[in-house]
Design a protein around this motif. Structure first.
Motif, PDB file in Angstrom:
ATOM      1  N   CYS A  92       0.832  -1.210   0.000  1.00 18.26           N
ATOM      2  CA  CYS A  92       0.000   0.000   0.000  1.00 18.26           C
ATOM      3  C   CYS A  92       0.865   1.258   0.000  1.00 18.26           C
ATOM      4  O   CYS A  92       1.778   1.401   0.815  1.00 18.26           O
ATOM      5  N   ASP A  93       0.569   2.140  -0.915  1.00 18.65           N
ATOM      6  CA  ASP A  93       1.262   3.414  -1.075  1.00 18.65           C
ATOM      7  C   ASP A  93       0.750   4.389  -0.013  1.00 18.65           C
ATOM      8  O   ASP A  93      -0.446   4.707   0.028  1.00 18.65           O
ATOM      9  N   VAL A  94       1.649   4.882   0.860  1.00 19.97           N
ATOM     10  CA  VAL A  94       1.266   5.863   1.884  1.00 19.97           C
ATOM     11  C   VAL A  94       2.072   7.154   1.704  1.00 19.97           C
ATOM     12  O   VAL A  94       2.370   7.862   2.657  1.00 19.97           O
ATOM     13  N   SER A  95       2.412   7.455   0.467  1.00 15.61           N
ATOM     14  CA  SER A  95       3.209   8.640   0.167  1.00 15.61           C
ATOM     15  C   SER A  95       2.402   9.916   0.364  1.00 15.61           C
ATOM     16  O   SER A  95       1.180   9.881   0.552  1.00 15.61           O
ATOM     17  N   GLY A  96       3.092  11.041   0.266  1.00 13.55           N
ATOM     18  CA  GLY A  96       2.438  12.323   0.482  1.00 13.55           C
ATOM     19  C   GLY A  96       1.310  12.600  -0.482  1.00 13.55           C
ATOM     20  O   GLY A  96       0.276  13.175  -0.116  1.00 13.55           O
ATOM     21  N   ILE A 140       7.607  -4.347   5.483  1.00 19.28           N
ATOM     22  CA  ILE A 140       6.636  -5.416   5.693  1.00 19.28           C
ATOM     23  C   ILE A 140       6.033  -5.266   7.082  1.00 19.28           C
ATOM     24  O   ILE A 140       6.745  -5.087   8.074  1.00 19.28           O
ATOM     25  N   VAL A 141       4.712  -5.296   7.154  1.00 17.59           N
ATOM     26  CA  VAL A 141       3.997  -5.185   8.428  1.00 17.59           C
ATOM     27  C   VAL A 141       3.024  -6.347   8.512  1.00 17.59           C
ATOM     28  O   VAL A 141       2.000  -6.364   7.823  1.00 17.59           O
ATOM     29  N   ASN A 142       3.333  -7.320   9.335  1.00 19.01           N
ATOM     30  CA  ASN A 142       2.461  -8.483   9.490  1.00 19.01           C
ATOM     31  C   ASN A 142       1.442  -8.228  10.598  1.00 19.01           C
ATOM     32  O   ASN A 142       1.799  -7.867  11.718  1.00 19.01           O
ATOM     33  N   VAL A 153     -10.372  -6.406   9.661  1.00 14.95           N
ATOM     34  CA  VAL A 153      -9.990  -5.593   8.507  1.00 14.95           C
ATOM     35  C   VAL A 153      -9.830  -4.135   8.925  1.00 14.95           C
ATOM     36  O   VAL A 153      -8.805  -3.497   8.669  1.00 14.95           O
ATOM     37  N   LEU A 154     -10.835  -3.588   9.588  1.00 12.95           N
ATOM     38  CA  LEU A 154     -10.812  -2.187   9.980  1.00 12.95           C
ATOM     39  C   LEU A 154      -9.731  -1.902  11.013  1.00 12.95           C
ATOM     40  O   LEU A 154      -9.052  -0.871  10.947  1.00 12.95           O
ATOM     41  N   SER A 155      -9.546  -2.815  11.954  1.00 15.66           N
ATOM     42  CA  SER A 155      -8.499  -2.626  12.963  1.00 15.66           C
ATOM     43  C   SER A 155      -7.119  -2.677  12.308  1.00 15.66           C
ATOM     44  O   SER A 155      -6.201  -1.943  12.710  1.00 15.66           O
ATOM     45  N   ASN A 156      -6.960  -3.515  11.279  1.00 21.28           N
ATOM     46  CA  ASN A 156      -5.686  -3.577  10.562  1.00 21.28           C
ATOM     47  C   ASN A 156      -5.421  -2.285   9.779  1.00 21.28           C
ATOM     48  O   ASN A 156      -4.282  -1.815   9.707  1.00 21.28           O
ATOM     49  N   TYR A 193      -2.437   2.732   9.504  1.00 24.75           N
ATOM     50  CA  TYR A 193      -2.587   4.190   9.502  1.00 24.75           C
ATOM     51  C   TYR A 193      -1.660   4.845  10.521  1.00 24.75           C
ATOM     52  O   TYR A 193      -1.073   5.898  10.271  1.00 24.75           O
ATOM     53  N   LYS A 194      -1.505   4.205  11.662  1.00 22.67           N
ATOM     54  CA  LYS A 194      -0.684   4.757  12.736  1.00 22.67           C
ATOM     55  C   LYS A 194       0.813   4.601  12.468  1.00 22.67           C
ATOM     56  O   LYS A 194       1.632   5.189  13.171  1.00 22.67           O
ATOM     57  N   ARG A 195       1.166   3.815  11.441  1.00 28.31           N
ATOM     58  CA  ARG A 195       2.578   3.523  11.194  1.00 28.31           C
ATOM     59  C   ARG A 195       3.111   4.143   9.905  1.00 28.31           C
ATOM     60  O   ARG A 195       4.281   3.956   9.568  1.00 28.31           O
TER      61      ARG A 195
END
Length: 505
Positions: A327-331, A374-376, A382-385, A390-392
């Motif tokens: 997942c892309d979390v770029s600006g 990688i974040v396992n 689903v929503l909690s993941n 989001y927090k990372r």
């Protein structure tokens, strides 16, 4: 017929980060633009530029594709504004058959879409003066005549608003012929402003709010009672229920009513019928995470159950299929999708990514920006993941080094069957080495010759980092869980455009 035609070399361009990219063909460009747009400003593109681009693409494409895409966007992607735009713009340039009237009838599924379509029509045609809607397209008129006979008195009354274009105006303009005497009586009530006031949560709460109360305690008790009455009535629609979960909990309704709300939210039948975009559940989930209520967790669990229903259409992933979700979390992904929303493009990417992850047996997931990480996470939610990711997001920075996802696999000599990248496709190398994902992908294929790469385009800018004419790279676009239906189609030798072109009108 040959789809997604891209002439090698001819359509190689630069993306918004000045990195090498491929310009999509008009068909693919129109598809990605339509299913990723709310007609609001994006990070790299204004709403007016997107609209101008859409109008140009409509002229460049076959009218049959435009019509089917409008139906697809409304019926499958559950979008409302964009199909209206496609309909009006196509009506400007296409006539001679019933195509426009057919698509108009298909996309108008709510009463307010009649007046919304007319409002855009007068804007698009730049009409001024008292007769902004004169000379209405005959095919639009015919389609709206059919649409007027879809709705009952309650539905008309619910959306009979004091807007610039009122239902009465639309009725006089369209001149629908009533399908029976009962329908004619409803049309007469629209003309005479005598539609019965509908029983809705908005009208009931608005009426209650006009009252004067002895104290705040009395007022609170009255609203608690009203919310319990509304819940019992079954007249609160699914989307309205999602939007009002916080209000319901803060009204401190009884546990029986909380249970009823949870049963409604998690009902498979009601979830499927509601056709909610996945991020609607995320928005509700986040609202509940911020309030002080002993029942918040219970309702959040119900939202998780609802999301599982949304993911139930994702097929084709058994234990032998090795999957990577990136997942892309770029600006550029951190831009709200509309002025009234708190949801950003990267929320949608995370949401779709976690929906996909929930259905895979053998999956690695992660996020990328400056770096790939990688974040396992457990499969329990689903929503909690999504919130955990989001927090990372700050841990990986804010560039768009998507090539690192593939490079990591090369470095580890790891064979993956399906690589899913959720992004705005504006990939580049912020490290200054000018590394291109297309080159890294070519190198990876020597390790994993059967691997397939899926680009989930969440912004529709029309420029992508890889050539999708190759048989191992696929393009999908949109914000609905229905996007995953295309995955099954791809496994059967199809693609998004072929599925859209197969829609019957």
């Amino acid at each position: 017929m040959k789809f997604n035609a891209i002439s090698k070399g001819k359509n190689q361009v630069q993306n918004y980060e000045q990195a090498p990219a491929y310009q999509l063909s008009p068909e693919w460009d129109l598809y990605t633009s339509v299913v990723t747009s709310t007609l609001s400003d994006k990070f790299y593109e204004s709403a007016s530029n997107r609209l101008e681009k859409l109008c140009q693409l409509i002229q460049e494409n076959d009218p049959q594709l435009v019509a089917r895409l409008a139906v697809y966007a409304r019926e499958q992607m559950n979008l409302r504004s964009i199909p209206l735009v496609l309909t009006v713009e196509l009506a400007k340039i296409h006539s001679g058959d019933a195509l426009v009237s057919q698509m108009t009838n298909r996309i108008v599924q709510r009463v307010d879409e009649i007046t919304e379509l007319l409002a855009y029509y007068q804007t698009a045609n730049k009409r001024k003066g008292n007769k902004k809607l004169n000379r209405l397209s005959k095919q639009l008129q015919a389609g709206l005549q059919y649409a007027f006979n879809k709705f009952d008195e309650y539905q008309f009354a619910k959306y009979n608003r004091d807007a610039e274009i009122k239902l009465k105006d639309a009725l006089f303009l369209v001149h629908p012929k009533a399908k029976n005497e009962e329908q004619q009586l409803i049309f007469n009530k629209i003309v005479n402003d005598s539609l019965q006031t509908p029983y809705t949560w908005e009208t009931e709460l608005s009426a209650l709010g006009q009252n004067k109360f002895e104290s705040e305690e009395v007022k609170k008790a009255a609203f608690t009672q009203k919310w319990e009455e509304l819940i019992d009535s079954g007249k609160v629609g699914y989307m309205a229920l999602l939007r009002n979960l916080r209000n319901i909990l803060e009204a401190e309704v009884s546990v029986n009513h909380i249970n009823h709300v949870c049963e409604t939210i998690s009902s498979r039948e009601k979830v499927l019928k509601s056709k909610q975009l996945p991020f609607r559940f995320l928005a509700a989930y986040r609202e509940l995470s911020q309030i002080n209520s002993g029942y918040a967790s219970k309702v959040m669990n119900a939202l998780e159950e609802a999301v599982k229903v949304s993911a139930s259409n994702i097929n084709g992933f058994d234990e032998s299929t090795k999957v990577l979700v990136a997942c892309d979390v770029s600006g550029s992904m951190q831009h709200v999708i509309s002025p009234k929303s708190k949801i950003m493009s990267y929320d949608i990417g995370l949401m779709l990514g976690m929906l996909l992850k929930s259905r895979c047996k053998n999956v690695v997931s992660g996020i990328f920006g400056d770096i790939w990480k990688i974040v396992n996470l457990p499969d329990s939610g689903v929503l909690s993941n999504v919130d955990a990711f989001y927090k990372r997001e700050g841990e990986v920075g804010y560039s768009t080094n998507g090539y690192l996802v593939i490079k990591d696999l090369i470095d580890r000599k790891k064979v993956i069957d399906k690589i899913m990248i959720f992004t705005d496709c504006q990939l580049w190398d912020s490290r200054g080495y000018n590394t291109q994902i297309k080159d890294v992908w070519k190198e990876y294929k020597s390790i994993a010759p059967e691997a397939k790469l899926y680009l989930f385009d969440l912004s529709g800018y029309g420029k992508i980092p890889l050539d999708i004419t190759n048989k191992d790279v696929y393009l999908l676009a949109g914000w609905s869980d229905k996007i995953f239906d295309v995955l099954s189609a791809i496994d059967n030798g199809s693609n998004a455009l072929k599925e859209i072109k197969a829609i019957e009108m």
